[in-house]
Structures are given as structure tokens and as C-alpha cells.
Design a protein around this motif. Structure first.
Motif, mmCIF file in Angstrom:
data_model
loop_
_atom_site.group_PDB
_atom_site.id
_atom_site.type_symbol
_atom_site.label_atom_id
_atom_site.label_comp_id
_atom_site.label_asym_id
_atom_site.label_seq_id
_atom_site.Cartn_x
_atom_site.Cartn_y
_atom_site.Cartn_z
ATOM 1 N N HIS A 271 -3.619 -2.291 -7.109
ATOM 2 C CA HIS A 271 -5.231 -1.920 -7.075
ATOM 3 C C HIS A 271 -5.616 -0.882 -7.916
ATOM 4 C CE1 HIS A 271 -8.884 -0.978 -5.161
ATOM 5 N NE2 HIS A 271 -8.563 0.264 -5.036
ATOM 6 N N LEU A 272 -4.702 0.310 -8.212
ATOM 7 C CA LEU A 272 -4.740 1.346 -9.029
ATOM 8 C C LEU A 272 -4.863 0.844 -10.420
ATOM 9 C CD1 LEU A 272 -2.656 4.289 -7.391
ATOM 10 C CD2 LEU A 272 -5.441 4.050 -7.395
ATOM 11 N N PRO B 71 0.850 -1.272 -0.058
ATOM 12 C CA PRO B 71 -0.042 -0.021 -0.001
ATOM 13 C C PRO B 71 0.866 1.492 0.083
ATOM 14 C CG PRO B 71 -0.813 -1.507 1.751
ATOM 15 C CD PRO B 71 0.701 -2.048 1.072
ATOM 16 N N TYR B 72 0.260 2.360 -0.801
ATOM 17 C CA TYR B 72 0.994 3.588 -0.569
ATOM 18 C C TYR B 72 0.902 4.166 0.863
ATOM 19 C CZ TYR B 72 0.954 4.101 -5.837
ATOM 20 O OH TYR B 72 1.302 3.855 -7.005
ATOM 21 N N ARG B 73 1.965 5.014 1.505
ATOM 22 C CA ARG B 73 1.814 5.336 2.364
ATOM 23 C C ARG B 73 0.436 6.279 2.915
ATOM 24 N NH1 ARG B 73 7.375 8.975 2.746
ATOM 25 N NH2 ARG B 73 8.756 7.033 1.903
ATOM 26 N N LYS B 74 0.146 6.002 4.066
ATOM 27 C CA LYS B 74 -1.161 6.683 4.232
ATOM 28 C C LYS B 74 -2.485 6.511 3.564
ATOM 29 C CE LYS B 74 1.358 10.542 6.379
ATOM 30 N NZ LYS B 74 1.768 11.853 6.462
ATOM 31 N N THR B 75 -2.616 5.227 3.034
ATOM 32 C CA THR B 75 -3.688 4.700 2.060
ATOM 33 C C THR B 75 -3.874 3.522 2.234
ATOM 34 O OG1 THR B 75 -2.475 4.211 0.007
ATOM 35 C CG2 THR B 75 -3.082 6.422 0.469
ATOM 36 N N THR B 76 -5.048 2.710 1.848
ATOM 37 C CA THR B 76 -5.013 1.315 1.749
ATOM 38 C C THR B 76 -5.035 0.761 0.342
ATOM 39 O OG1 THR B 76 -7.439 1.639 1.378
ATOM 40 C CG2 THR B 76 -6.790 1.479 3.624
ATOM 41 N N TYR B 77 -4.555 1.556 -0.604
ATOM 42 C CA TYR B 77 -4.513 0.888 -1.772
ATOM 43 C C TYR B 77 -3.070 0.915 -2.648
ATOM 44 C CZ TYR B 77 -4.750 5.861 -2.853
ATOM 45 O OH TYR B 77 -4.865 7.332 -2.841
ATOM 46 N N SER B 78 -2.798 0.042 -3.314
ATOM 47 C CA SER B 78 -1.599 -0.283 -3.787
ATOM 48 C C SER B 78 -1.527 0.101 -5.335
ATOM 49 C CB SER B 78 -1.329 -1.583 -3.534
ATOM 50 O OG SER B 78 -2.097 -2.496 -4.598
#
Length: 135
Positions: free
Chosen positions: A53-54, A43-50
Motif C-alpha cells: 500500500h505504501l 499490514p504493519y503492526r497497529k495499522t491498516t496499511y501494508s
């Protein structure tokens, strides 16, 4: 942006593998694939998506099947359709027939070693494909 992406890959793939020993190209490729998998699913910093995912949400549905034939650059020529409904290609000095209604019209000819395409007013009016054995 490209340099930033390269830095991310370098830091998360190459740098983590630099001290490991790999005894074959297959082993090295497998290790790289594993590290890329980890990077794309992290996951990206401070997010739940990778990144993965994007990609799946925004880009995967836009992908199309690759063409079955490799790209070849085409040459272009202009010609006038003769009264006998033929054009002559300057490069090979051969004649190619087109529909009779185009007699006297200027046409654009796109060609390579496998195809000759004739266009009138941006509309393809003739295509001639050559089989591989005829070349």
C-alpha cells in the motif's frame, strides 16, 4: 535500515521455507514469490496499511521506464574547435565536425564506443552515434 529490512525478509521468507523441499529452482522461486507477496501485503503492526500500500501510494508514480540501452561509462576529454570546425579526439586521433560558430572555443567531449558528444558551455552542440556494424 538495510540490515533491519534484511532481517525482516529473512524472518518472513527464508526462515519459513528452510525446512521445505524444493525439487527445482522454479519451485523454490515460486515459494519465495508467494512468501514475498504475503510479506508485502501484511499490514504493519497497529495499522491498516501494508508495504505494498505504501509503495503504491508514495513510490509507484515516481517510477520511470528503464532505458532501452544498457548504461556505459563515458570518457571525457577537452578540445579546442579548430578553424576548420573540427575537433580531434586524443584517444582515436579522429576528427569530428561541429557547427562553424564554435571555431576557437573550448569544448568538452564525452565519448564511449558508440557515441561522441560535444558540449560547449554545458549545451550539447553535436552528437555522433555509430551503428553496431561499424564497430
Amino acid at each position: 535500515m538495510v540490515e533491519g529490512a534484511l532481517n525482516i525478509v529473512y524472518t518472513n521468507v527464508y526462515a519459513l521455507l528452510r525446512n521445505n523441499e524444493h525439487h527445482s529452482l522454479e519451485q523454490l522461486n515460486h515459494a519465495i514469490k508467494d512468501k514475498l507477496h504475503d510479506l508485502n501485503h501484511k499490514p504493519y503492526r497497529k495499522t491498516t496499511y501494508s508495504r505494498r500500500h505504501l509503495f503504491e501510494q508514495h513510490e509507484l508514480h515516481l517510477l520511470k521506464v528503464l532505458p532501452s540501452e544498457p548504461f556505459t561509462a563515458k570518457k571525457m576529454d577537452m578540445a579546442t574547435v579548430q578553424r576548420n570546425y573540427h575537433i580531434q579526439l586524443n584517444e582515436d586521433k579522429l576528427y569530428y565536425s561541429v557547427p562553424y560558430i564554435y571555431a576557437g572555443k573550448k569544448v568538452k567531449v564525452l565519448y564511449d564506443d558508440r557515441t561522441v558528444e560535444v558540449y560547449c558551455d554545458h549545451t550539447r552542440i553535436k552528437i555522433r552515434r555509430f551503428c553496431a556494424s561499424a564497430l
